[in-house]
Design an enzyme around this catalytic site. Structure first.
Site, mmCIF file in Angstrom:
data_model
loop_
_atom_site.group_PDB
_atom_site.id
_atom_site.type_symbol
_atom_site.label_atom_id
_atom_site.label_comp_id
_atom_site.label_asym_id
_atom_site.label_seq_id
_atom_site.Cartn_x
_atom_site.Cartn_y
_atom_site.Cartn_z
ATOM 1 N N SER A 1 14.648 21.790 -16.128
ATOM 2 C CA SER A 1 13.408 22.668 -16.382
ATOM 3 C C SER A 1 13.854 23.909 -16.986
ATOM 4 O O SER A 1 14.885 24.444 -16.506
ATOM 5 C CB SER A 1 12.768 22.773 -14.841
ATOM 6 O OG SER A 1 11.850 23.890 -15.105
ATOM 7 N N LYS B 1 15.756 21.738 -10.837
ATOM 8 C CA LYS B 1 14.805 20.643 -11.274
ATOM 9 C C LYS B 1 15.987 19.806 -12.179
ATOM 10 O O LYS B 1 16.589 19.994 -12.992
ATOM 11 C CB LYS B 1 13.652 20.661 -12.117
ATOM 12 C CG LYS B 1 12.668 21.501 -11.385
ATOM 13 C CD LYS B 1 12.086 20.543 -10.578
ATOM 14 C CE LYS B 1 11.263 19.266 -11.129
ATOM 15 N NZ LYS B 1 9.818 19.945 -11.578
ATOM 16 N N GLU C 1 9.651 8.607 -16.904
ATOM 17 C CA GLU C 1 8.236 8.892 -17.106
ATOM 18 C C GLU C 1 7.986 8.745 -18.583
ATOM 19 O O GLU C 1 6.778 8.375 -18.888
ATOM 20 C CB GLU C 1 8.540 10.420 -17.058
ATOM 21 C CG GLU C 1 8.602 10.836 -15.545
ATOM 22 C CD GLU C 1 8.820 12.389 -15.516
ATOM 23 O OE1 GLU C 1 7.681 13.383 -15.373
ATOM 24 O OE2 GLU C 1 9.881 13.052 -15.649
ATOM 25 N N HIS D 1 0.883 -1.219 0.044
ATOM 26 C CA HIS D 1 0.033 -0.090 -0.189
ATOM 27 C C HIS D 1 0.793 1.228 -0.091
ATOM 28 O O HIS D 1 0.370 2.233 0.501
ATOM 29 C CB HIS D 1 -0.909 0.131 1.185
ATOM 30 C CG HIS D 1 -1.639 -1.276 1.375
ATOM 31 N ND1 HIS D 1 -2.886 -1.576 0.872
ATOM 32 C CD2 HIS D 1 -1.448 -2.490 2.075
ATOM 33 C CE1 HIS D 1 -3.380 -2.769 1.496
ATOM 34 N NE2 HIS D 1 -2.324 -3.332 1.901
#
Ligand code: ARG
Length: 464
Positions: A282, A288, A295, A161
């Site tokens: 970024s 970043k 991804e 979980h």
């Protein structure tokens, strides 16, 4: 790409040229030209067989084969003029052959049809793609084994979980992905068997009146078997669907893997570092470093699922035998194979470069009462029923939450408050090492089990 008004391959019964838009709409050459190598391979085998069957003379066969090879050279040199009015890769190559050698070129198509030709081409193409994909799976698995061996003793929290559950070794976690990829490998090997059957000789749908010898083309093309029914031979696309199904499962695995890498590189987890060459920055936020490769793989998974759904729908309404609908099989199949292969390649390059942050993982495993089950198991060994132990440890955890102490940080007196069965040997089971070492069986997380699993994995890869 040039266009023309007539079609020399089937123009005979037509009294007006095909509408210019319809010609483009029905053409497949823009995407099926990538089958050229397999199309030529199939044609060379077909011509060779036609000579043995007495349909072509030795001289004709020689001319056809030599010129097909030259045409392959033209295509690879980029000098071949692909023509949309010639519809597809098959007619482009055949027309070029006839340009070069005249009437002999026109004899190549004896005893076959584009229907069995295209079915043969895609199978030959997919067989090669599967082999390349299997190679990338093995490369990724080698990377996982290497990292798992190096991290057999590294402790991290295991999750259920996404909540801290029990300590595990990082090597053990990596080997979970190894297992998934082994199944993907098996599925593709299985799919390859049914891909590697030869429809050539089915002709348009009913077979052919020429004395073809399918055993010869089968042998020349390295097929494992000959399709047993000509109607099925030209219309069967099960192998493409099976491939997309196996590819979907493999992408689903890579997508889950990606999700973990994305989580683990986040500031909230910080379990691992990915090298800069697999990340981007970024344009607005200077701090970043984004895990783009995982991804993107997670995102691309959808395309492969889409290909599977697309092919199933493509086939479900088709009566026997070949229908033009089948031309729509190629783009999803090509895209699924490209996507899987590229995703595996990116992962195989990236995985060996994963840098675990061992201290952060360890700290995380120390938080969240990850050894609570070990304490319960300890009490079971002292003679209490498991359900009572669960309850006792539950109280201890509640106390830990209020006081901000993990189980291992409590004093013996504090622990004995929950059960007088607890003695000072308890601390051995409350440590992270004690916890992982105790799970010492095949498939367990103990470091020596991880090392044994790595050895089994290496033996498996050595059989490929
Ligand atoms: N381009 C076609 C395809 O991809 C080749 C077979 C066409 N056959 C036909 N009878 N129109 O399926």
């Amino acid at each position: 790409m040039s266009t023309d008004k007539t079609n020399q391959s089937w123009g005979g019964r037509f009294s007006e040229p095909v509408d210019a838009f319809v010609a483009r709409f029905t053409a497949s050459v823009e995407f099926d030209k990538r089958l050229y190598r397999h199309d030529i391979m199939g044609s060379i085998a077909h011509a060779t067989m036609l000579e043995k069957a007495g349909v072509l003379s030795a001289d004709e066969r020689e001319q056809i084969v030599a010129n097909l090879k030259d045409i392959q050279g033209e295509i690879e040199a980029g000098t071949f003029d692909w023509r949309v009015d010639l519809e597809d890769v098959h007619m482009n190559i055949e027309a070029r052959l006839t340009d070069r050698i005249g009437v002999t070129g026109k004899k190549l198509h004896t005893g076959r049809s584009r229907n069995d030709q295209v079915a043969t081409d895609i199978r030959l193409w997919l067989r090669d793609e599967i082999d390349l994909i299997l190679g990338e799976i093995t490369r990724l698995q080698e990377g996982l084994l290497g990292l798992a061996e190096a991290e057999a003793d590294t402790i991290m929290p295991g999750f259920t979980h996404l909540q801290t559950a029990q300590p595990v070794t990082f090597g053990h976690h990596l080997l979970a992905w190894f297992e998934m990829l082994s199944r993907d490998y098996e599925r593709l090997i299985d799919c390859r068997k049914r891909t590697n059957r030869m429809p050539l000789g089915s002709a348009a749908l009913a077979g052919t009146t020429y004395p073809i010898q399918r055993e010869i083309t089968c042998e020349l093309l390295g097929f494992e078997a000959i399709s047993g029914n000509s109607l099925d031979g030209v219309s069967d696309r099960d192998f493409a669907i099976e491939f997309c199904a196996a590819a979907s499962v493999a992408m689903m695995h890579l997508s889950r893997f990606s999700e973990e890498l994305v989580l683990w590189t986040s500031a909230q987890f910080q379990f691992i570092d990915l090298p800069d060459r697999f990340c981007t920055g970024s344009s607005i936020m200077p701090q970043k470093k984004n895990p783009d490769v995982p991804e993107l793989v997670r995102g691309k998974t959808g395309r492969v699922f889409g290909a599977l759904a697309g092919l199933l729908v493509l086939m479900k309404g088709q009566p026997l035998a070949y229908n033009k609908d089948n031309q729509e099989d190629k783009e999803p199949l090509f895209d699924a194979a490209d996507t899987l292969r590229d995703s595996l390649r990116a992962f195989a390059d990236m995985v060996p470069a994963i840098k675990p942050k061992r201290e952060v993982m360890r700290e995380a495993a120390l938080r969240g009462f990850s050894t609570a089950t070990d304490l319960a198991d300890y009490l079971v060994r002292k003679g209490l029923p498991f359900r009572d132990c669960h309850e006792i440890v539950g109280h201890a955890v509640k106390y830990g939450v209020t006081t901000g102490k993990d189980l291992a940080e409590m004093s013996l007196d504090e622990l004995r408050h929950f059960s007088d069965q607890i003695t000072d040997d308890v601390f051995a089971v409350l440590t992270l090492e004690g916890s992982v070492n105790a799970r010492d069986h095949i498939g367990g997380t103990a470091p020596n089990q991880v090392r044994a699993a790595v050895q089994r994995g290496k033996s498996l890869l050595a059989t490929r």
